[in-house]
Design a protein around this motif. Structure first.
Motif, mmCIF file in Angstrom:
data_model
loop_
_atom_site.group_PDB
_atom_site.id
_atom_site.type_symbol
_atom_site.label_atom_id
_atom_site.label_comp_id
_atom_site.label_asym_id
_atom_site.label_seq_id
_atom_site.Cartn_x
_atom_site.Cartn_y
_atom_site.Cartn_z
ATOM 1 N N ASP A 37 0.617 -1.005 0.069
ATOM 2 C CA ASP A 37 0.088 -0.027 0.156
ATOM 3 C C ASP A 37 0.978 1.265 0.013
ATOM 4 O O ASP A 37 0.739 2.193 -0.641
ATOM 5 C CB ASP A 37 -0.853 -0.048 1.118
ATOM 6 C CG ASP A 37 -2.256 -1.084 1.030
ATOM 7 O OD1 ASP A 37 -2.234 -1.482 -0.080
ATOM 8 O OD2 ASP A 37 -2.767 -1.141 2.054
ATOM 9 N N ALA A 38 1.942 1.437 0.723
ATOM 10 C CA ALA A 38 2.911 2.520 0.975
ATOM 11 C C ALA A 38 3.727 2.639 -0.374
ATOM 12 O O ALA A 38 3.630 3.801 -1.024
ATOM 13 C CB ALA A 38 3.704 2.159 2.176
ATOM 14 N N ALA A 39 3.921 1.606 -1.169
ATOM 15 C CA ALA A 39 4.712 1.803 -2.527
ATOM 16 C C ALA A 39 3.562 2.334 -3.308
ATOM 17 O O ALA A 39 4.102 2.943 -4.325
ATOM 18 C CB ALA A 39 5.073 0.190 -2.908
ATOM 19 N N ARG A 40 2.455 1.773 -3.323
ATOM 20 C CA ARG A 40 1.232 2.070 -4.531
ATOM 21 C C ARG A 40 1.061 3.706 -4.155
ATOM 22 O O ARG A 40 0.881 4.620 -5.079
ATOM 23 C CB ARG A 40 -0.103 1.430 -4.168
ATOM 24 C CG ARG A 40 -1.236 1.995 -5.013
ATOM 25 C CD ARG A 40 -2.559 1.192 -4.699
ATOM 26 N NE ARG A 40 -2.569 1.239 -3.263
ATOM 27 C CZ ARG A 40 -3.153 1.990 -2.770
ATOM 28 N NH1 ARG A 40 -3.331 3.250 -3.224
ATOM 29 N NH2 ARG A 40 -3.575 1.887 -1.468
ATOM 30 N N ARG A 41 0.925 4.361 -2.991
ATOM 31 C CA ARG A 41 0.863 5.611 -2.850
ATOM 32 C C ARG A 41 1.804 6.316 -3.046
ATOM 33 O O ARG A 41 1.602 7.427 -3.813
ATOM 34 C CB ARG A 41 0.768 5.859 -1.120
ATOM 35 C CG ARG A 41 -0.741 5.581 -0.475
ATOM 36 C CD ARG A 41 -1.070 5.725 0.686
ATOM 37 N NE ARG A 41 -2.142 5.216 1.392
ATOM 38 C CZ ARG A 41 -2.063 3.965 2.129
ATOM 39 N NH1 ARG A 41 -0.782 3.434 2.300
ATOM 40 N NH2 ARG A 41 -3.022 3.428 2.561
#
Length: 55
Positions: A37-41
């Motif tokens: 999720d952090a990488a996607r953001r």
């Protein structure tokens, strides 16, 4: 799935508690999802650097 957590560190942090053996797999899955999720953001904000705000 790679091991993303250190079992000894988890056990030390929860030293007053017993830790079920399957807890580590569940925690590892949660950490993996958090990282994805952090990488996607970061990607959605045109960044290659994951920052605390991405959590």
């Amino acid at each position: 799935m790679a091991d993303l957590i250190v079992k000894a560190a988890v056990k030390e942090e929860l030293s007053d508690m017993n830790v079920a053996s399957d807890f580590y797999d569940a925690l590892d899955a949660e950490v993996e999802e958090l990282l994805e999720d952090a990488a996607r953001r970061a990607d959605e904000n045109d960044r290659k650097t994951v920052q605390p705000r991405d959590l």
